[in-house]
Write an enzyme that holds these catalytic residues in place. Structure first.
Site: not given
Length: 393
Positions: A163-165, A376
């Protein structure tokens, strides 16, 4: 006969891992954010859901995004009607597209990084590939190795579903590889294509509004960096040094940002509490990583933040008392590209160096010496990387 300690020392680099080149790429299909609500509701035959459409328009207007790049064109969606139907089984169709396209987009970003690096691709010793787009065996790392013509002996690491991290995680892994393998040159590639998470509006005007938030934010892109320690200054151009990297979980926050892989694709859930949870926990991370440097003024460092959304950036700015210009690079990437998940923070890193070089600010970090790369995502997981800028000659 060499001792174990002598062998270990000989295997390790002397200096810190350094960013030596950056490359980015996007699909050719550019979508104006103001026109996207009409497109989404028309292509999914949801125009009759007028109240829900108005809510989605409001989400898009408040996203601070001007445009996004998306692989899914109207033609592709018309040829795959199950993707356009709410909760219809469509995983096979999505997977077929993602498996084919993710390595190709990654190749374009990697080629740009290799071209900037100006060295032979035969000198790449390690490959780190990160994506939430598809899952296959052998993986996208294998496909990219073939597409780029890398050495069969390149050491590959495949990271799925970060994901975004994920961009921060990939950098942290590359730092360890570069510093613990003398002479290593690590190619990091992050690719995200939203074919897996594209979702039609729900049948109910009040259900799954958090899923619609993802439809207003997420976009497609690929980013690549080349990392190595002890750069050969006659032929390599350092951009940033990776001084310290760490990951941490925020307790009891796994529900705040999450996604479920189903027969209808990857269903993202983004709760409205995310900006508050992230902003309330970031300062303790900053204190932890910058205390050894004696830094406690967060306006004295440059910021490479993952632009998860405007509310998150606004809350971070408010909580830390940041000047508006501190998050300029993140806001620019959000505006011009949207949230490209794991690939996004490396776009921000690229924007940081380009913007400061254009303005002649003295260092690659807006004229400042120290900076932070901050990501994050699901968990809630926070990645922090302390950056040391390089002087611009």
């Amino acid at each position: 006969m060499a001792t174990v300690e002598e062998i270990r020392k000989a295997q390790r680099a002397e200096g810190p891992a350094t960013v030596l080149a950056i490359g980015t790429a996007n699909p050719s299909n550019c979508v104006d954010q103001s026109a996207y609500p009409d497109f989404l509701f028309r292509i999914t035959t949801s125009d009759h859901k007028t109240e829900l459409k108005e809510k989605f328009k409001h989400m898009c207007e408040g996203s601070m995004i001007k445009k996004r790049y998306l692989h899914l064109t109207e033609e592709i969606l018309k040829n795959n009607p199950n993707i356009c139907e709410h909760k219809a089984p469509s995983l096979n169709a999505r997977q077929e597209i993602a498996v084919a396209e993710a390595p190709k987009l990654g190749k374009r970003a990697a080629q740009k990084a290799i071209e900037e690096w100006s060295q032979s691709k035969s000198k790449i010793t390690h490959l780190v590939f990160c994506t939430t787009t598809s899952v296959e065996l052998p993986g996208a790392d294998y496909q990219l190795t073939k597409l780029l013509g890398l050495s069969p002996s390149v050491k590959r690491s495949m990271m799925y579903q970060q994901g975004c991290y994920g961009g921060g995680t990939a950098l942290r892994l590359a730092k360890d590889l570069a510093e613990n393998n003398k002479g290593a040159r690590v190619l990091v590639v992050c690719v995200e294509i939203t074919v897996m998470s594209f979702q039609a509006p729900s049948r109910n005007d009040t259900d799954e509004l958090d899923v619609l938030v993802g439809q207003a934010l997420f976009a497609d892109g690929a980013s690549a960096v080349i990392i190595g320690s002890d750069p050969i200054l006659a032929i390599e151009k350092p951009l940033f040094e990776l001084v310290f990297a760490t990951q941490t979980l925020i307790p009891d926050s796994g529900h705040v940002i999450c996604a479920n892989l189903t027969e209808a694709g990857l269903i993202p859930h983004l709760l409205k509490d995310a900006p508050i949870v992230i902003s309330q926990n970031i300062e303790r991370r900053l204190v932890e990583v910058f205390k050894p440097l004696g830094i406690s003024d967060w306006n004295s460092i440059f910021w490479v933040a993952h632009p998860g959304g405007p509310a998150i950036l606004n809350q971070i700015e408010l909580k830390l008392g940041l000047k508006p210009e501190k998050l300029r690079a993140a806001r620019h990437v959000l505006s011009e590209y949207g949230n490209m998940s794991s690939a996004c923070v490396l776009f921000v890193l690229d924007e940081m160096r380009k913007g400061t070089i254009e303005k002649g600010m003295g260092t690659t970090g807006e004229g400042l010496e120290w900076g932070l790369l901050f990501g994050f995502g699901p968990g809630l997981t926070i990645e922090t990387v302390v950056l040391h800028s390089v002087s611009i000659n």
